[in-house]
Design an enzyme around this catalytic site. Structure first.
Site, PDB file in Angstrom:
ATOM      1  N   SER A  10      -6.294 -13.175 -23.726  1.00 12.49           N
ATOM      2  CA  SER A  10      -4.910 -12.717 -23.149  1.00 12.49           C
ATOM      3  C   SER A  10      -3.973 -14.032 -23.282  1.00 12.49           C
ATOM      4  O   SER A  10      -4.412 -14.946 -22.406  1.00 12.49           O
ATOM      5  CB  SER A  10      -5.049 -12.222 -21.881  1.00 12.49           C
ATOM      6  OG  SER A  10      -3.715 -12.069 -21.200  1.00 12.49           O
ATOM      7  N   HIS A  35      -4.878 -10.454 -26.941  1.00 19.50           N
ATOM      8  CA  HIS A  35      -4.228  -9.386 -26.064  1.00 19.50           C
ATOM      9  C   HIS A  35      -2.873 -10.055 -25.700  1.00 19.50           C
ATOM     10  O   HIS A  35      -2.739 -11.279 -25.169  1.00 19.50           O
ATOM     11  CB  HIS A  35      -5.143  -9.328 -24.971  1.00 19.50           C
ATOM     12  CG  HIS A  35      -5.005  -8.372 -23.821  1.00 19.50           C
ATOM     13  ND1 HIS A  35      -4.996  -7.228 -24.353  1.00 19.50           N
ATOM     14  CD2 HIS A  35      -4.026  -8.293 -22.818  1.00 19.50           C
ATOM     15  CE1 HIS A  35      -4.386  -6.129 -23.341  1.00 19.50           C
ATOM     16  NE2 HIS A  35      -4.060  -6.895 -22.266  1.00 19.50           N
ATOM     17  N   ASP A  37       0.433  -9.271 -23.340  1.00 21.07           N
ATOM     18  CA  ASP A  37       0.853  -8.546 -22.122  1.00 21.07           C
ATOM     19  C   ASP A  37       2.599  -8.312 -22.018  1.00 21.07           C
ATOM     20  O   ASP A  37       3.041  -9.487 -21.813  1.00 21.07           O
ATOM     21  CB  ASP A  37       0.168  -9.201 -20.944  1.00 21.07           C
ATOM     22  CG  ASP A  37      -1.319  -8.746 -20.842  1.00 21.07           C
ATOM     23  OD1 ASP A  37      -1.712  -7.656 -20.620  1.00 21.07           O
ATOM     24  OD2 ASP A  37      -2.067  -9.851 -20.578  1.00 21.07           O
ATOM     25  N   MET A  39       5.283  -7.076 -19.938  1.00 24.86           N
ATOM     26  CA  MET A  39       5.797  -6.657 -18.647  1.00 24.86           C
ATOM     27  C   MET A  39       7.256  -6.487 -18.538  1.00 24.86           C
ATOM     28  O   MET A  39       8.161  -7.375 -19.021  1.00 24.86           O
ATOM     29  CB  MET A  39       5.290  -7.459 -17.596  1.00 24.86           C
ATOM     30  CG  MET A  39       3.711  -7.667 -17.634  1.00 24.86           C
ATOM     31  SD  MET A  39       3.034  -8.717 -16.159  1.00 24.86           S
ATOM     32  CE  MET A  39       1.385  -8.910 -17.017  1.00 24.86           C
ATOM     33  N   HIS A  69      -0.350  -4.780 -25.018  1.00 20.54           N
ATOM     34  CA  HIS A  69      -0.510  -3.867 -23.710  1.00 20.54           C
ATOM     35  C   HIS A  69       0.922  -3.941 -23.058  1.00 20.54           C
ATOM     36  O   HIS A  69       1.406  -4.649 -22.608  1.00 20.54           O
ATOM     37  CB  HIS A  69      -1.622  -4.486 -22.914  1.00 20.54           C
ATOM     38  CG  HIS A  69      -1.765  -3.970 -21.560  1.00 20.54           C
ATOM     39  ND1 HIS A  69      -2.347  -4.647 -20.370  1.00 20.54           N
ATOM     40  CD2 HIS A  69      -1.300  -2.698 -21.130  1.00 20.54           C
ATOM     41  CE1 HIS A  69      -2.406  -4.001 -19.426  1.00 20.54           C
ATOM     42  NE2 HIS A  69      -1.660  -2.955 -19.952  1.00 20.54           N
ATOM     43  N   MET A  71       3.233  -2.887 -20.503  1.00 19.19           N
ATOM     44  CA  MET A  71       3.435  -2.603 -19.163  1.00 19.19           C
ATOM     45  C   MET A  71       4.628  -2.152 -18.751  1.00 19.19           C
ATOM     46  O   MET A  71       5.550  -3.085 -18.269  1.00 19.19           O
ATOM     47  CB  MET A  71       2.812  -3.612 -18.149  1.00 19.19           C
ATOM     48  CG  MET A  71       1.353  -3.659 -18.107  1.00 19.19           C
ATOM     49  SD  MET A  71       0.539  -5.317 -17.804  1.00 19.19           S
ATOM     50  CE  MET A  71       0.627  -5.970 -19.168  1.00 19.19           C
ATOM     51  N   MET A 140      -7.969  -0.529 -16.653  1.00 21.44           N
ATOM     52  CA  MET A 140      -7.477  -1.887 -15.868  1.00 21.44           C
ATOM     53  C   MET A 140      -8.436  -2.048 -14.707  1.00 21.44           C
ATOM     54  O   MET A 140      -8.719  -1.447 -13.898  1.00 21.44           O
ATOM     55  CB  MET A 140      -6.275  -1.759 -15.374  1.00 21.44           C
ATOM     56  CG  MET A 140      -4.945  -1.699 -16.223  1.00 21.44           C
ATOM     57  SD  MET A 140      -4.869  -3.080 -17.390  1.00 21.44           S
ATOM     58  CE  MET A 140      -4.783  -4.382 -16.251  1.00 21.44           C
ATOM     59  N   GLY A 145      -0.071  -7.104 -13.620  1.00 24.62           N
ATOM     60  CA  GLY A 145       1.212  -7.781 -13.142  1.00 24.62           C
ATOM     61  C   GLY A 145       0.828  -9.262 -13.297  1.00 24.62           C
ATOM     62  O   GLY A 145       1.741  -9.801 -13.588  1.00 24.62           O
ATOM     63  N   PHE A 146      -0.420  -9.437 -12.903  1.00 23.02           N
ATOM     64  CA  PHE A 146      -0.729 -10.948 -13.013  1.00 23.02           C
ATOM     65  C   PHE A 146      -2.122 -11.205 -13.313  1.00 23.02           C
ATOM     66  O   PHE A 146      -2.765 -10.639 -13.119  1.00 23.02           O
ATOM     67  CB  PHE A 146      -0.432 -11.328 -11.388  1.00 23.02           C
ATOM     68  CG  PHE A 146       0.851 -11.303 -10.947  1.00 23.02           C
ATOM     69  CD1 PHE A 146       1.922 -12.201 -10.906  1.00 23.02           C
ATOM     70  CD2 PHE A 146       1.182 -10.046 -10.154  1.00 23.02           C
ATOM     71  CE1 PHE A 146       2.947 -11.870 -10.630  1.00 23.02           C
ATOM     72  CE2 PHE A 146       2.316  -9.732  -9.767  1.00 23.02           C
ATOM     73  CZ  PHE A 146       3.418 -10.749  -9.904  1.00 23.02           C
ATOM     74  N   GLY A 147      -2.329 -12.236 -14.050  1.00 20.94           N
ATOM     75  CA  GLY A 147      -3.547 -12.791 -14.288  1.00 20.94           C
ATOM     76  C   GLY A 147      -4.107 -13.368 -13.155  1.00 20.94           C
ATOM     77  O   GLY A 147      -3.654 -13.608 -12.207  1.00 20.94           O
ATOM     78  N   GLY A 148      -5.606 -13.829 -13.255  1.00 19.20           N
ATOM     79  CA  GLY A 148      -6.263 -14.581 -12.121  1.00 19.20           C
ATOM     80  C   GLY A 148      -6.594 -13.829 -11.009  1.00 19.20           C
ATOM     81  O   GLY A 148      -7.044 -14.362  -9.851  1.00 19.20           O
ATOM     82  N   ASP A 178      -9.572  -4.911 -18.722  1.00 15.61           N
ATOM     83  CA  ASP A 178      -8.427  -5.993 -18.640  1.00 15.61           C
ATOM     84  C   ASP A 178      -8.473  -6.447 -17.048  1.00 15.61           C
ATOM     85  O   ASP A 178      -8.038  -5.525 -16.397  1.00 15.61           O
ATOM     86  CB  ASP A 178      -7.415  -5.517 -19.149  1.00 15.61           C
ATOM     87  CG  ASP A 178      -6.138  -6.552 -19.175  1.00 15.61           C
ATOM     88  OD1 ASP A 178      -6.589  -7.683 -18.820  1.00 15.61           O
ATOM     89  OD2 ASP A 178      -4.935  -6.065 -19.609  1.00 15.61           O
ATOM     90  N   GLY A 179      -8.770  -7.687 -16.806  1.00 15.39           N
ATOM     91  CA  GLY A 179      -8.502  -8.226 -15.491  1.00 15.39           C
ATOM     92  C   GLY A 179      -9.721  -8.769 -14.611  1.00 15.39           C
ATOM     93  O   GLY A 179     -10.780  -7.834 -14.534  1.00 15.39           O
ATOM     94  N   GLY A 180      -9.824  -9.782 -14.382  1.00 12.31           N
ATOM     95  CA  GLY A 180     -10.764 -10.326 -13.855  1.00 12.31           C
ATOM     96  C   GLY A 180     -11.944 -10.550 -14.388  1.00 12.31           C
ATOM     97  O   GLY A 180     -13.175 -10.642 -14.221  1.00 12.31           O
ATOM     98  N   GLY A 200      -8.408 -13.543 -20.094  1.00 11.33           N
ATOM     99  CA  GLY A 200      -7.007 -14.705 -19.793  1.00 11.33           C
ATOM    100  C   GLY A 200      -7.473 -15.857 -19.028  1.00 11.33           C
ATOM    101  O   GLY A 200      -7.876 -16.853 -19.883  1.00 11.33           O
TER     102      GLY A 200
HETATM  103  C1  DX5 Z   1      -2.869  -8.370 -15.954  1.00 12.14           C
HETATM  104  C2  DX5 Z   1      -2.866  -8.279 -17.551  1.00 12.14           C
HETATM  105  C3  DX5 Z   1      -4.036  -8.920 -17.990  1.00 12.14           C
HETATM  106  C4  DX5 Z   1      -4.063 -10.335 -17.588  1.00 12.14           C
HETATM  107  C5  DX5 Z   1      -5.705 -10.681 -17.441  1.00 12.14           C
HETATM  108  O1  DX5 Z   1      -1.769  -7.443 -15.694  1.00 12.14           O
HETATM  109  O2  DX5 Z   1      -2.865  -6.868 -18.323  1.00 12.14           O
HETATM  110  O3  DX5 Z   1      -4.120  -8.630 -19.473  1.00 12.14           O
HETATM  111  O4  DX5 Z   1      -3.665 -11.379 -18.673  1.00 12.14           O
HETATM  112  O5  DX5 Z   1      -5.795 -11.859 -16.980  1.00 12.14           O
HETATM  113  P1  DX5 Z   1      -7.062 -12.489 -16.079  1.00 12.14           P
HETATM  114  O6  DX5 Z   1      -8.237 -12.271 -17.241  1.00 12.14           O
HETATM  115  O7  DX5 Z   1      -6.967 -13.708 -15.728  1.00 12.14           O
HETATM  116  O8  DX5 Z   1      -7.521 -11.422 -15.158  1.00 12.14           O
HETATM  117 ZN    ZN Z   2      -3.300  -6.719 -20.142  1.00  9.91          ZN
END
Ligand code: DX5
Ligand code: ZN
Length: 219
Positions: A10, A35, A37, A39, A69, A71, A140, A145-148, A178-180, A200
């Site tokens: 990502s 990927h 993202d 937003m 993706h 959002m 999801m 909304g946020f990575g990490g 997608d996510g974590g 990501g």
């Molecule tokens: C979250 C995004 C993800 C994000 C994942 O809203 O859709 O694609 O980049 O990030 P990680 O891998 O850090 O959870």
């Molecule tokens: Zn995504």
């Protein structure tokens, strides 16, 4: 049918002042998907980049598969512009109210593959009737909304349900998470039926990105 495992790094977790470098890093480690993202500050409480950024990255000569993706509260308004910018696959969320079926058809008519996305709070049944219309289902595993953020293990039964429908109906869409995602959560998702892994933070923090991509591909 079961697809081989595939990593989709990502771009969100890359250096936003050096996105072209991040894209080259992804390609150099052997990944074929990127990927992206997108937003809008409405559907999710954050903003990222738009179609002009995608188009500029494409103009650098990248041949990566842009897994886009959206959002967005009104994704149906932005399909053409992302297709023209170089998206290969466009995923849209089920939660906002618009004609999902028509939007998926539009994405295909623009020459892209299409995907449908579910938030953690949305049950699998919300997309059940669309399964034969899509190339990818994105579950999801965090609130978008946020990575990490930490991986939501309670999404595993949803993956199992969608994978079961896929087998029973002889469908062929990819099942993406997608996510974590990192190596251990990816393995759990693979066991539950996922084949496409967005990563990501864990990818960009990894010291050996080629080994990371190879490990995911071998799941
Ligand atoms: C979250 C995004 C993800 C994000 C994942 O809203 O859709 O694609 O980049 O990030 P990680 O891998 O850090 O959870
Ligand atoms: Zn995504």
């Amino acid at each position: 049918m079961r697809h081989p495992s595939l990593l989709a790094p990502s771009l969100l977790a890359g250096d936003h002042a050096q996105l072209a470098t991040s894209v080259r890093t992804v390609a150099a480690c052997g990944a074929s998907w990127l990927h992206c993202d997108i937003m809008d500050g409405h559907f999710v409480p954050n903003l990222t980049f738009g179609p002009e950024t995608l188009a500029a990255l494409r103009r650098t000569g990248s041949t990566l598969f842009f897994d886009t993706h959206l959002m967005l509260a009104e994704p149906q308004r932005y399909l053409e512009v992302f297709a023209k910018a170089g998206a290969n696959l466009i995923s849209i969320h089920i939660e906002p109210i618009y004609d999902h079926r028509a939007a998926l058809r539009t994405i295909r008519s623009l020459g892209c593959q299409c995907g449908i996305v579910l938030n953690p709070g949305t049950p699998a049944t919300a997309i059940e009737a669309l399964l034969d219309q899509v190339d990818l289902v994105l579950v999801m595993t965090v609130q978008p909304g946020f990575g990490g953020q930490p991986f939501r293990r309670d999404m595993l039964p949803k993956l199992q349900q969608i994978d079961q429908w896929r087998r029973e109906r002889g469908l062929n869409f990819r099942l993406e998470v997608d996510g974590g995602i990192e190596l251990s959560s990816a393995a759990e998702c693979r066991a539950a039926g996922a084949d496409t892994f967005v990563a990501g933070t864990s990818f960009f923090k990894s010291n050996d990105k080629a080994a990371y991509a190879a490990t995911i591909a071998a799941l």
